[in-house]
Design a protein around this motif. Structure first.
Motif, PDB file in Angstrom:
ATOM      1  N   PHE A  75       1.605  -9.387  -5.072  1.00 48.22           N
ATOM      2  CA  PHE A  75       0.660 -10.493  -3.064  1.00 48.22           C
ATOM      3  C   PHE A  75       0.452  -9.550  -2.459  1.00 48.22           C
ATOM      4  O   PHE A  75       0.101 -10.124  -1.555  1.00 48.22           O
ATOM      5  N   ARG A  76       0.916  -8.403  -2.594  1.00 40.93           N
ATOM      6  CA  ARG A  76       0.421  -8.008  -1.346  1.00 40.93           C
ATOM      7  C   ARG A  76      -0.514  -7.600  -0.737  1.00 40.93           C
ATOM      8  O   ARG A  76      -2.002  -7.463  -1.706  1.00 40.93           O
ATOM      9  N   GLY A  77      -0.947  -8.222   0.685  1.00 38.87           N
ATOM     10  CA  GLY A  77      -2.306  -7.881   1.133  1.00 38.87           C
ATOM     11  C   GLY A  77      -3.543  -9.112   0.588  1.00 38.87           C
ATOM     12  O   GLY A  77      -4.612  -9.411   1.271  1.00 38.87           O
ATOM     13  N   GLU A  78      -2.750 -10.085  -0.551  1.00 41.71           N
ATOM     14  CA  GLU A  78      -3.637 -11.015  -0.426  1.00 41.71           C
ATOM     15  C   GLU A  78      -4.204 -12.123   0.347  1.00 41.71           C
ATOM     16  O   GLU A  78      -5.115 -13.166   0.814  1.00 41.71           O
ATOM     17  N   LEU A  90       3.867  -6.081   5.376  1.00 38.98           N
ATOM     18  CA  LEU A  90       2.842  -6.815   4.211  1.00 38.98           C
ATOM     19  C   LEU A  90       3.855  -7.251   3.404  1.00 38.98           C
ATOM     20  O   LEU A  90       5.708  -7.224   3.109  1.00 38.98           O
ATOM     21  N   ASP A  91       3.852  -8.080   2.071  1.00 43.71           N
ATOM     22  CA  ASP A  91       4.974  -8.401   1.298  1.00 43.71           C
ATOM     23  C   ASP A  91       5.199  -7.087   0.345  1.00 43.71           C
ATOM     24  O   ASP A  91       4.634  -7.010  -0.183  1.00 43.71           O
ATOM     25  N   ARG A 106       2.047 -15.756   2.152  1.00 43.21           N
ATOM     26  CA  ARG A 106       1.220 -15.620   0.640  1.00 43.21           C
ATOM     27  C   ARG A 106      -0.054 -16.985   1.061  1.00 43.21           C
ATOM     28  O   ARG A 106       0.056 -17.562   1.259  1.00 43.21           O
ATOM     29  N   ALA A 107      -0.894 -16.168  -0.398  1.00 42.94           N
ATOM     30  CA  ALA A 107      -2.522 -17.433  -0.182  1.00 42.94           C
ATOM     31  C   ALA A 107      -2.032 -17.480  -1.526  1.00 42.94           C
ATOM     32  O   ALA A 107      -2.857 -18.345  -1.769  1.00 42.94           O
ATOM     33  N   ALA A 142      13.255  -8.295  -1.523  1.00 47.33           N
ATOM     34  CA  ALA A 142      12.515  -6.902  -2.211  1.00 47.33           C
ATOM     35  C   ALA A 142      13.152  -5.840  -3.052  1.00 47.33           C
ATOM     36  O   ALA A 142      13.021  -6.017  -4.023  1.00 47.33           O
ATOM     37  N   LYS A 143      14.659  -5.901  -3.133  1.00 48.36           N
ATOM     38  CA  LYS A 143      15.709  -5.664  -3.850  1.00 48.36           C
ATOM     39  C   LYS A 143      15.918  -6.384  -5.053  1.00 48.36           C
ATOM     40  O   LYS A 143      16.237  -5.691  -6.330  1.00 48.36           O
TER      41      LYS A 143
END
Length: 338
Positions: A118-121, A112-113, A86-87, A152-153
């Motif tokens: 948040f994905r890719g950050e 990835l997240d 996490r960023a 995730a679920k």
């Protein structure tokens, strides 16, 4: 982006396997949702340090490594992470800042997240610090993604992921019998945060049901952590377990568990409740053993119609099977209703 080498893939698989054995139920309930993840620092094929973040920890897995790494040496090493860091600031400071402080120049991400916002950050933040980032694909990505499937679920659907251990036997008419198992799995084979189970001595009463956080402590009453129990038998601090039709209301229970920060639960030793859960689409995965099959993976692919406890056959498929042991006898598969 640099492709992964065979060594990268091997170390990432090793980290994922170790992570499954390290996961524990949360020690604090009701916290904001946080994923479990692992980190491994390596010099070539030599593993230097590994650590893991459990939801509720006071520091991230990278900070736990600082004392294990001689200052100024990390730039020559590769950092492997099961999950994109996490960023942003949340309960803890950005994990990407911990990676920067560690001093590595290359990071390999298993996945990835799963949270879209948040994905890719994290990847972008690391690259902004001049760190080379590679992302896994294929089996290695799948291994790492499976570690956060339940998290995730819970983020998307607001319920805990439900699994069950079953023994599968082919019947003469081409159907398969699914017998929910009571046998213990090897440590780390398929970690879950909670176990839903009824005790044998009270099998005919509502009082026999419990939800516990420590599956290994089930036979050690003084050690186990009871999370839910019927109101008339509840120990001090246990939550009230609601019932529907004489059995626990699983849909309500799975929502409650997710709200407590418990993302996975295993249903044990009740065929009728297992059948109800399958029919309602509440079972996400099964840990299946095919005692009489020469090739369990092929047997799993043939499953289309099953019998569970009493009642009519159910139409379902076992998808995405992957083996959990070196003997290739026990596999995990996703349950899909036809």
């Amino acid at each position: 982006m640099v492709e992964l080498s065979d060594l990268d893939r091997s170390l990432l698989r090793a980290l994922a396997a170790k992570a499954r054995g390290e996961r524990r139920a949360p020690v604090r309930l009701g916290l904001k949702a946080e994923p479990f993840w692992g980190a491994l620092l390596a010099a070539g094929n030599r593993e230097l340090a590994s650590s893991f973040f459990q939801p509720g920890d006071s520091e991230d897995a990278i900070k736990k490594m600082f004392a294990k790494v001689p200052e100024g040496t990390a730039e020559f090493f590769t950092l492997y992470l099961t999950l994109e860091p996490r960023a942003g600031f949340e309960r803890l400071p950005p994990v990407t800042e911990s990676v920067r402080r560690l001093g590595v120049k290359r990071v390999v991400l298993g996945s990835l997240d799963p949270a879209h916002r948040f994905r890719g950050e994290g990847k972008a933040a690391l690259e902004g610090h001049g760190i080379e980032v590679s992302i896994a694909d294929g089996e290695e990505a799948r291994e790492c993604q499976s570690i956060v499937d339940d998290y995730a679920k819970s983020m998307v659907r607001g319920v805990a992921q439900l699994s069950a251990r079953v023994k599968v036997a082919e019947l003469q008419n081409g159907e398969y019998d699914l017998d929910i198992s009571q046998e213990a799995l090897p440590a780390g084979a398929h970690p879950t945060d909670a176990v839903i189970r009824r005790t044998g001595r009270m099998a005919d009463s509502r009082g026999g049901w419990m939800v516990v956080l420590d599956a290994d402590g089930w036979e050690r009453p003084s050690d186990r952590t009871i999370l839910y129990q019927p109101e008339d038998r509840a120990v001090a601090g246990a939550r009230r377990l609601s019932f529907e039709g004489g059995r626990p209301n699983l849909a309500a229970l799975l929502r409650d568990l997710a709200g407590l920060g418990i993302y996975s639960a295993e249903l044990s030793n009740d065929g009728e409740l297992f059948r109800q859960a399958l029919t309602a689409g509440l079972v996400d995965t099964v840990i299946a053993e095919f005692p009489n099959a020469e090739d369990p993976a092929q047997a799993a692919a043939r499953v289309t119609r099953v019998r569970v406890a009493s009642g009519a056959p159910l139409d379902l498929r076992l998808e995405g099977a992957r083996f959990l042991d070196t003997e290739n006898r026990r596999l995990e598969a996703r349950v899909e209703l036809n």
